[in-house]
Design a protein around this motif. Structure first.
Motif, PDB file in Angstrom:
ATOM      1  N   GLU A  53       0.828  -1.203   0.000  1.00  0.00           N
ATOM      2  CA  GLU A  53       0.000   0.000   0.000  1.00  0.00           C
ATOM      3  C   GLU A  53       0.867   1.259   0.000  1.00  0.00           C
ATOM      4  O   GLU A  53       2.043   1.233   0.364  1.00  0.00           O
ATOM      5  CB  GLU A  53      -0.932   0.011   1.207  1.00  0.00           C
ATOM      6  N   SER A  54       0.263   2.378  -0.402  1.00  0.00           N
ATOM      7  CA  SER A  54       0.973   3.654  -0.434  1.00  0.00           C
ATOM      8  C   SER A  54       1.073   4.240   0.972  1.00  0.00           C
ATOM      9  O   SER A  54       0.363   3.827   1.898  1.00  0.00           O
ATOM     10  CB  SER A  54       0.231   4.637  -1.337  1.00  0.00           C
ATOM     11  N   LYS A  55       1.956   5.220   1.137  1.00  0.00           N
ATOM     12  CA  LYS A  55       2.085   5.904   2.431  1.00  0.00           C
ATOM     13  C   LYS A  55       0.794   6.617   2.794  1.00  0.00           C
ATOM     14  O   LYS A  55       0.420   6.693   3.969  1.00  0.00           O
ATOM     15  CB  LYS A  55       3.239   6.909   2.379  1.00  0.00           C
ATOM     16  N   GLU A  56       0.088   7.133   1.786  1.00  0.00           N
ATOM     17  CA  GLU A  56      -1.175   7.827   2.041  1.00  0.00           C
ATOM     18  C   GLU A  56      -2.227   6.873   2.600  1.00  0.00           C
ATOM     19  O   GLU A  56      -2.942   7.210   3.556  1.00  0.00           O
ATOM     20  CB  GLU A  56      -1.691   8.468   0.747  1.00  0.00           C
ATOM     21  N   GLU A  57      -2.329   5.665   2.022  1.00  0.00           N
ATOM     22  CA  GLU A  57      -3.311   4.706   2.524  1.00  0.00           C
ATOM     23  C   GLU A  57      -2.935   4.221   3.918  1.00  0.00           C
ATOM     24  O   GLU A  57      -3.802   4.027   4.775  1.00  0.00           O
ATOM     25  CB  GLU A  57      -3.429   3.510   1.582  1.00  0.00           C
ATOM     26  N   ALA A  58      -1.641   4.040   4.167  1.00  0.00           N
ATOM     27  CA  ALA A  58      -1.194   3.617   5.499  1.00  0.00           C
ATOM     28  C   ALA A  58      -1.569   4.661   6.542  1.00  0.00           C
ATOM     29  O   ALA A  58      -2.029   4.327   7.646  1.00  0.00           O
ATOM     30  CB  ALA A  58       0.317   3.385   5.492  1.00  0.00           C
ATOM     31  N   ALA A  59      -1.397   5.949   6.184  1.00  0.00           N
ATOM     32  CA  ALA A  59      -1.753   7.025   7.118  1.00  0.00           C
ATOM     33  C   ALA A  59      -3.260   7.053   7.358  1.00  0.00           C
ATOM     34  O   ALA A  59      -3.715   7.300   8.497  1.00  0.00           O
ATOM     35  CB  ALA A  59      -1.274   8.367   6.563  1.00  0.00           C
ATOM     36  N   LYS A  60      -4.046   6.789   6.313  1.00  0.00           N
ATOM     37  CA  LYS A  60      -5.503   6.780   6.475  1.00  0.00           C
ATOM     38  C   LYS A  60      -5.953   5.652   7.390  1.00  0.00           C
ATOM     39  O   LYS A  60      -6.871   5.818   8.207  1.00  0.00           O
ATOM     40  CB  LYS A  60      -6.182   6.658   5.113  1.00  0.00           C
ATOM     41  N   ARG A  61      -5.300   4.488   7.282  1.00  0.00           N
ATOM     42  CA  ARG A  61      -5.643   3.380   8.164  1.00  0.00           C
ATOM     43  C   ARG A  61      -5.387   3.751   9.621  1.00  0.00           C
ATOM     44  O   ARG A  61      -6.194   3.449  10.507  1.00  0.00           O
ATOM     45  CB  ARG A  61      -4.818   2.138   7.791  1.00  0.00           C
ATOM     46  N   GLU A  62      -4.266   4.387   9.878  1.00  0.00           N
ATOM     47  CA  GLU A  62      -3.953   4.818  11.246  1.00  0.00           C
ATOM     48  C   GLU A  62      -4.999   5.804  11.747  1.00  0.00           C
ATOM     49  O   GLU A  62      -5.434   5.739  12.899  1.00  0.00           O
ATOM     50  CB  GLU A  62      -2.558   5.455  11.281  1.00  0.00           C
ATOM     51  N   GLU A  63      -5.423   6.687  10.870  1.00  0.00           N
ATOM     52  CA  GLU A  63      -6.441   7.675  11.238  1.00  0.00           C
ATOM     53  C   GLU A  63      -7.774   6.993  11.558  1.00  0.00           C
ATOM     54  O   GLU A  63      -8.443   7.326  12.545  1.00  0.00           O
ATOM     55  CB  GLU A  63      -6.615   8.675  10.093  1.00  0.00           C
ATOM     56  N   VAL A  64      -8.151   6.023  10.742  1.00  0.00           N
ATOM     57  CA  VAL A  64      -9.407   5.304  10.968  1.00  0.00           C
ATOM     58  C   VAL A  64      -9.363   4.536  12.282  1.00  0.00           C
ATOM     59  O   VAL A  64     -10.332   4.542  13.060  1.00  0.00           O
ATOM     60  CB  VAL A  64      -9.692   4.354   9.780  1.00  0.00           C
ATOM     61  N   LEU A  65      -8.252   3.868  12.562  1.00  0.00           N
ATOM     62  CA  LEU A  65      -8.122   3.147  13.826  1.00  0.00           C
ATOM     63  C   LEU A  65      -8.230   4.090  15.011  1.00  0.00           C
ATOM     64  O   LEU A  65      -8.809   3.743  16.051  1.00  0.00           O
ATOM     65  CB  LEU A  65      -6.788   2.393  13.874  1.00  0.00           C
ATOM     66  N   GLY A  66      -7.705   5.309  14.850  1.00  0.00           N
ATOM     67  CA  GLY A  66      -7.836   6.316  15.911  1.00  0.00           C
ATOM     68  C   GLY A  66      -9.287   6.688  16.149  1.00  0.00           C
ATOM     69  O   GLY A  66      -9.732   6.818  17.307  1.00  0.00           O
ATOM     70  N   HIS A  67     -10.057   6.840  15.064  1.00  0.00           N
ATOM     71  CA  HIS A  67     -11.482   7.167  15.193  1.00  0.00           C
ATOM     72  C   HIS A  67     -12.243   6.036  15.882  1.00  0.00           C
ATOM     73  O   HIS A  67     -13.089   6.288  16.759  1.00  0.00           O
ATOM     74  CB  HIS A  67     -12.093   7.423  13.818  1.00  0.00           C
TER      75      HIS A  67
END
Length: 477
Positions: A53-67
């Motif tokens: 996966e791209s760095k952008e998708e990895a960052a989005k996953r981290e954000e979603v887990l935070g939510h």
């Protein structure tokens, strides 16, 4: 390590080699130049195949887990307040999110789901608090789509998408009034006074942590696992629910203390003797992670292992490229007869729940066919689902390849009538406790030439073998 000799000089003492597993390694030799070159080519192939996966998708996953973490913490505080606990208890009330599966192991790819576990306090239960109250909270959120509770699964789960990221969320209530943020889920102190469903829910995280501790080189492990999972998906043998293998199952039997939970042991537990391909988890309580494997799916996997081994030998001999190993399995050209299982419902939301229920029980159809034909009619359940967009109702379909058992004399002309078997399966499926009008299932026998057009996407050729024109008959299997 250094030791001091009698004359006072320091001498180096070599440490004994660390042992992994219970058998000796095939070889202790390092990789050759050719091995390193092939490894580089494989890694390049996996990258070009889009497995990272791209760095952008990895960052989005981290954000979603935070939510999601914020949502479950708020949910537990709300329940604590409603149940009349003190203000201090409300303030301290907590739930913690853990990850497991491919995401925790670091081998997930673009678009993959995230296996997550919510650990909550002892007074927040799974049946009502998780599957009703939290479900309703999620259902009201704009970020949440395709919400699908599966409370009666072997491991109860709530599936949904959050901002487009697929989440499989489990819940475990442990014997603590307050769950600390730094909870060590790998410690056995989380296991006392919990039921077996909770143990199974916790086990995914505990096993993932144990695997990462046990493997000698995590990066090599991750690349190997990416390769194996990609191969299994391309060859149609990646699906635990269908009776194949999901992810990497480690055959490690770890000696640990017991708390009274059932541990896989065919000497003590008669039901364990019927497992066809035991792959034991390394964390207590040790379980067979491949209990879904049947004789039919084991046969299919053995055929694919032999195929993979043959290609790998050719790659070693510079007769093939890595791309040959990952050629998709042409399932719809492999058999003369198929079962088509059509699943329909009144709307898309109902289809999600209904499909989840039917798919989780397709393995039972395989087992019933094996039982009623004494293993003489072999099944190949295909884990991919197909959609007929021309259908006026929400629809999806699964398929099974059928063939007579090979190598048995006198079986060539034998015919099988499995209408009663299918009727029994449909009767059990109809017991779904959340059934709604419009939910239905149709099981039909189709010959290869009768396969519907929607199973042949671009890049797959239609079968070219000319067959008899008579229609498929349940008695003509």
């Amino acid at each position: 390590m250094e030791t001091q000799s009698p004359n006072g000089s320091l001498q180096k003492q070599s440490l004994p080699p660390k042992n992994y597993g219970i058998t000796k390694p095939i070889s202790l030799a390092g990789p050759s130049e050719a091995d390193i070159q092939r490894n580089t080519e494989l890694e390049k192939f996996l990258i070009e195949s889009g497995l990272y996966e791209s760095k952008e998708e990895a960052a989005k996953r981290e954000e979603v887990l935070g939510h999601i973490s914020e949502i479950v913490k708020s949910w537990v505080k709300q329940l604590t307040r409603q149940r009349g606990y003190t203000d201090q208890m409300v303030e301290e009330a907590n739930a913690v999110i853990f990850t497991f599966g491919s995401y925790r192991l670091g081998v997930h790819g673009p678009g993959a789901d995230i296996d997550t576990l919510c650990v909550g306090p002892s007074y927040v239960n799974r049946e009502e608090d998780f599957f009703i109250i939290l479900h309703d909270i999620l259902a009201e959120m704009e970020e949440v789509t395709e919400l699908q509770p599966v409370p009666d699964a072997h491991v109860p789960v709530m599936r949904f998408k959050f901002q487009g990221i697929s989440i499989d969320l489990l819940y475990a209530s442990i014997s603590l009034l307050v769950v600390p943020d730094d909870l060590d889920i790998s410690h056995e102190s989380v296991l006392p006074n919990v039921d077996e469903q909770t143990v199974r829910s916790l086990n995914g995280c505990r096993v993932a942590d144990e695997i990462l501790k046990l493997v000698p080189n995590v990066e090599h492990f991750r690349m190997t696992l990416r390769c194996l999972e990609f191969w299994a998906k391309r060859r149609g043998v990646y699906s635990n629910v269908t009776g194949f293998l999901g992810g990497l199952n480690w055959a490690l039997l770890v000696a640990q203390g017991e708390l009274g939970f059932p541990v896989w042991d065919p000497r003590k537990n008669p039901q364990d003797r019927f497992h066809h391909m035991p792959i034991i988890t390394p964390a207590y309580p040790c379980m067979n992670s491949s209990y879904n494997v049947s004789l039919s799916t084991l046969r299919v996997m053995m055929e694919q292992f032999q195929f993979g081994n043959r290609i790998c030998v050719e790659i070693e001999q510079n007769k093939s490229q890595w791309s040959a190993l990952f050629e998709p399995h042409l399932f719809f050209e492999a058999y003369r007869n198929y079962l088509q299982v059509d699943i329909v419902s009144a709307d898309a939301d109902d289809l999600l729940a209904w499909k989840g229920w039917v798919e989780s029980r397709l393995r039972q159809l395989t087992l019933k066919i094996e039982r009623d034909t004494n293993g003489m009619l072999q099944c190949h359940p295909y884990p991919n689902e197909y959609v007929d967009t021309s259908n006026q109702f929400p629809h999806c379909a699964f398929f099974m390849g059928l063939q007579r058992k090979e190598g048995v004399s006198g079986l060539e002309g034998q015919q099988f009538d499995i209408r009663g078997t299918v009727d029994e399966f449909r009767q059990e499926i109809s017991m779904y406790m959340y059934w709604k009008p419009g939910m239905d299932i149709y099981v039909s026998h189709v010959c290869r030439r009768q396969l519907p057009a929607f199973v042949f996407p671009d890049g797959y050729r239609r079968p070219s073998i000319i067959e008899a024109s008579k229609p498929a008959d349940w008695k003509n299997l």
